[in-house]
Design a protein around this motif. Structure first.
Motif, short mmCIF file in Angstrom:
data_model
loop_
_atom_site.label_atom_id
_atom_site.label_comp_id
_atom_site.label_asym_id
_atom_site.label_seq_id
_atom_site.Cartn_x
_atom_site.Cartn_y
_atom_site.Cartn_z
N ASN A 130 8.41 8.12 -8.69
CA ASN A 130 7.61 7.61 -7.57
C ASN A 130 8.24 6.31 -7.07
N VAL A 131 7.53 5.64 -6.17
CA VAL A 131 8.16 4.48 -5.50
C VAL A 131 8.43 3.30 -6.44
N ASP A 132 7.89 3.31 -7.63
CA ASP A 132 8.23 2.26 -8.61
C ASP A 132 9.74 2.19 -8.79
N SER A 178 8.81 9.34 9.10
CA SER A 178 8.42 8.01 8.67
C SER A 178 7.28 8.15 7.67
N SER A 179 6.58 7.06 7.41
CA SER A 179 5.55 7.12 6.38
C SER A 179 4.34 6.30 6.81
N GLY A 180 3.19 6.68 6.29
CA GLY A 180 1.96 5.91 6.58
C GLY A 180 1.81 4.74 5.63
N PHE A 208 8.81 -2.46 -2.36
CA PHE A 208 10.11 -2.50 -1.68
C PHE A 208 10.25 -1.26 -0.79
N TYR A 209 9.79 -0.12 -1.31
CA TYR A 209 9.86 1.12 -0.54
C TYR A 209 9.14 0.97 0.81
N SER A 210 7.89 0.51 0.79
CA SER A 210 7.13 0.36 2.04
C SER A 210 7.84 -0.60 2.99
N LEU A 242 4.21 10.54 7.77
CA LEU A 242 3.70 11.43 6.74
C LEU A 242 2.96 10.55 5.72
N ARG A 243 1.88 11.07 5.19
CA ARG A 243 1.11 10.24 4.25
C ARG A 243 0.66 11.05 3.03
N ILE A 244 1.21 10.75 1.89
CA ILE A 244 0.88 11.41 0.60
C ILE A 244 0.77 12.93 0.76
N SER A 296 -0.43 17.72 -7.73
CA SER A 296 0.26 17.86 -9.03
C SER A 296 0.27 16.52 -9.75
N LYS A 297 0.51 15.45 -8.99
CA LYS A 297 0.55 14.13 -9.61
C LYS A 297 -0.80 13.80 -10.24
N LEU A 298 -1.88 14.10 -9.52
CA LEU A 298 -3.21 13.79 -10.06
C LEU A 298 -3.49 14.60 -11.32
N GLU A 333 -1.75 10.06 -16.45
CA GLU A 333 -2.69 9.85 -17.56
C GLU A 333 -4.00 9.26 -17.08
N ARG A 334 -3.90 8.32 -16.14
CA ARG A 334 -5.11 7.71 -15.57
C ARG A 334 -4.97 7.65 -14.06
N LEU A 335 -6.10 7.76 -13.39
CA LEU A 335 -6.07 7.82 -11.93
C LEU A 335 -6.68 6.56 -11.32
N LEU A 336 -6.09 6.20 -10.19
CA LEU A 336 -6.63 5.09 -9.42
C LEU A 336 -7.57 5.69 -8.38
N ASP A 337 -8.82 5.26 -8.37
CA ASP A 337 -9.72 5.78 -7.34
C ASP A 337 -9.48 4.98 -6.06
N GLU A 368 -6.23 -3.20 -13.07
CA GLU A 368 -5.80 -2.49 -14.28
C GLU A 368 -4.62 -1.57 -13.95
N PHE A 369 -4.68 -0.94 -12.78
CA PHE A 369 -3.58 -0.06 -12.34
C PHE A 369 -2.28 -0.85 -12.25
N ARG A 370 -2.37 -2.06 -11.70
CA ARG A 370 -1.16 -2.87 -11.50
C ARG A 370 -0.49 -3.29 -12.82
C1 LIG Z 1 1.50 5.90 -10.82
C2 LIG Z 1 0.09 6.34 -10.56
C3 LIG Z 1 -0.37 6.47 -9.27
N1 LIG Z 1 -1.66 6.84 -9.02
C4 LIG Z 1 -2.13 6.95 -7.63
C5 LIG Z 1 -1.81 5.75 -6.74
C6 LIG Z 1 -1.77 6.38 -5.36
O1 LIG Z 1 -3.09 6.40 -4.81
C7 LIG Z 1 -1.34 7.81 -5.63
C8 LIG Z 1 0.12 8.08 -5.27
O2 LIG Z 1 0.90 7.19 -6.02
P1 LIG Z 1 2.31 7.61 -6.57
O3 LIG Z 1 2.24 8.94 -7.17
O4 LIG Z 1 2.84 6.51 -7.37
O5 LIG Z 1 3.12 7.86 -5.30
P2 LIG Z 1 3.95 6.92 -4.46
O6 LIG Z 1 3.28 5.60 -4.24
O7 LIG Z 1 5.33 6.98 -4.96
O8 LIG Z 1 3.67 7.86 -3.27
C9 LIG Z 1 4.26 7.90 -2.14
O9 LIG Z 1 5.54 8.50 -2.12
C10 LIG Z 1 6.18 7.94 -1.02
C11 LIG Z 1 7.56 8.54 -1.02
C12 LIG Z 1 5.41 8.26 0.23
O10 LIG Z 1 5.94 7.61 1.34
C13 LIG Z 1 3.93 7.90 0.13
O11 LIG Z 1 3.23 8.38 1.27
C14 LIG Z 1 3.37 8.51 -1.09
O12 LIG Z 1 3.38 9.91 -1.05
O13 LIG Z 1 -1.53 8.07 -7.03
C15 LIG Z 1 -2.53 7.11 -10.05
O14 LIG Z 1 -3.71 7.46 -9.81
N2 LIG Z 1 -2.10 7.00 -11.35
C16 LIG Z 1 -0.81 6.62 -11.66
O15 LIG Z 1 -0.45 6.51 -12.86
#
Ligand SMILES: Cc1cn([C@H]2C[C@H](O)[C@@H](COP(=O)(O)OP(=O)(O)O[C@H]3O[C@@H](C)[C@H](O)[C@@H](O)[C@H]3O)O2)c(=O)[nH]c1=O
Ligand SMILES: NC(=O)c1ccc[n+]([C@@H]2O[C@H](COP(=O)([O-])OP(=O)(O)OC[C@H]3O[C@@H](n4cnc5c(N)ncnc54)[C@H](OP(=O)(O)O)[C@@H]3O)[C@@H](O)[C@H]2O)c1
Length: 314
Positions: free
Chosen positions: A69-71, A106-108, A143-145, A166-168, A181-183, A187-191, A260-262
């Protein structure tokens, strides 16, 4: 309107592959050279290719996103800057020199938050003309944004160019870049509340901009409305796949909040709402976001309940 030959860059990527599937399904003629065949950071090689192929329209789905991901962009800053800001600038010059109309993915993620609450209690989204508030200029983004916002800035006076935000992206096909798929695997989700783009709807809408000869410029190509992570998980729970998953013991855990997410995410995330009315005003419509997510879960493909058990860390 019949479409004449299109050149697609970045065709092997997650977004580019969706364009290829769409062209193949509709029998639209296109050429999609690989990175090895045409390096978009080498203007002379791109120029040679364009002068040989003589396309009528060009789509740029090439860029740098970081994996998983963008990290990862925080560790690959030069690749990210080259892919998302320099590369579109090179294409802008080459397209302008040839009078070639084109579109850029581009991206949202240039925004964070929303524009307040509307008369029906809905969250109001950022419009195309709103200045990015999650970028280098506002010094609060990833940095990505930052590089995606710079890309838009570089293209701000590009002739005959669509910028499709495009947005997520998500759809019903399990894939490491699919939001659903990511959700399933984080392991934990950010609401968080977000606008989303159903990937295949996004591609159809982008191509339709050109087919309809919509005015060039920026378009938020997102499904109307916004949705929270908890709502997406609730919709999963109502689908046959989600019910089986829960029967097998899958539970979703949420971060207590952004702070906590950060602690586990290197880069801040853009969570934001975008307004899609400009796209609708040119006659291009996408499904309401909750309906689109529900449809994706109901048609979920390839992920078996067992495969979700093997949770991969982000
Ligand atoms: C890392 C992580 C993210 N998230 C959440 C944070 C966000 O709301 C959502 C997406 O985050 P990430 O998967 O890290 O994706 P990301 O921030 O890399 O996602 C992005 O990819 C870029 C290429 C696109 O331009 C973006 O539009 C988006 O799709 O998931 C969690 O819930 N748990 C996690 O462990
Ligand atoms: N995925 C998302 O969540 C998302 C959301 C919003 C916006 N976007 C934007 O959509 C675009 C595509 O994203 P993606 O997820 O599809 O990325 P991806 O899967 O990593 O694909 C990137 C594509 O670009 C190609 N490429 C990169 N640098 C190139 C170069 N110098 N010359 C030629 N080709 C090059 C890659 O080829 P190789 O693999 O061969 O190097 C690949 O085909 C990016 O601009 C991204 O910012 C993506």
């Amino acid at each position: 309107m019949a479409l004449e030959k299109i050149v697609l860059f970045g065709g092997s990527g997650y977004v580019g592959s969706a364009f290829q599937r769409y062209f193949l399904r509709r029998g639209i003629p296109y050429v999609a050279p690989s990175h090895r065949e045409v390096n978009l950071l080498e203007p002379a090689s791109v120029a040679r290719f364009l002068d040989e192929v003589k396309p009528k329209f060009l789509i740029n789905a090439a860029g740098y996103t970081g994996r998983p991901n963008v990290d990862a962009c925080e560790d690959h800053k030069s690749e990210c800057l080259l892919g998302n800001a320099v590369l579109p600038g090179i294409l802008a010059r080459l397209c302008s020199d040839r009078g070639l109309p084109w579109g850029h993915v581009s991206s949202g993620c240039l925004y964070t938050g929303d524009r307040g609450i509307g008369s029906k209690g809905e969250r109001l989204g950022f419009r195309e003309e709103d200045p990015p508030n999650f970028c280098f200029r506002t010094n609060n983004g990833s940095f990505y944004s930052g590089t995606k916002a710079l890309g838009e800035e570089i293209l701000s006076d590009a002739a005959s160019c669509y910028l499709w935000r495009l947005r997520i992206p998500f759809n019903e096909v399990d894939s490491s870049k699919n939001y659903l798929s990511k959700l399933l695997r984080y392991e934990r989700l950010l609401d968080a509340r977000n606008s989303l783009s159903q990937l295949d709807d996004f591609v159809r809408a982008a191509v339709e901009c050109w087919e309809r000869r919509a005015p060039f410029g920026i378009y938020n190509v997102v499904n109307p409305g916004s949705v929270t992570t908890r709502q997406v998980i609730d919709l999963l729970g109502r689908s046959p796949f989600g019910r089986r998953l829960i029967e097998k013991g899958k539970r979703f855990t949420f971060f207590a909040g952004e702070e906590e997410f950060r602690k586990v995410a290197r880069a801040p995330r853009s969570n934001c709402v975008l307004d899609s009315s400009k796209l609708q005003s040119v006659g291009i419509h996408l499904e309401e976001v909750h309906d689109a997510v529900e449809r994706a879960w109901n048609n979920w493909r390839e992920a078996t309940v067992e495969s979700i058990g093997e949770l991969r860390k982000p």
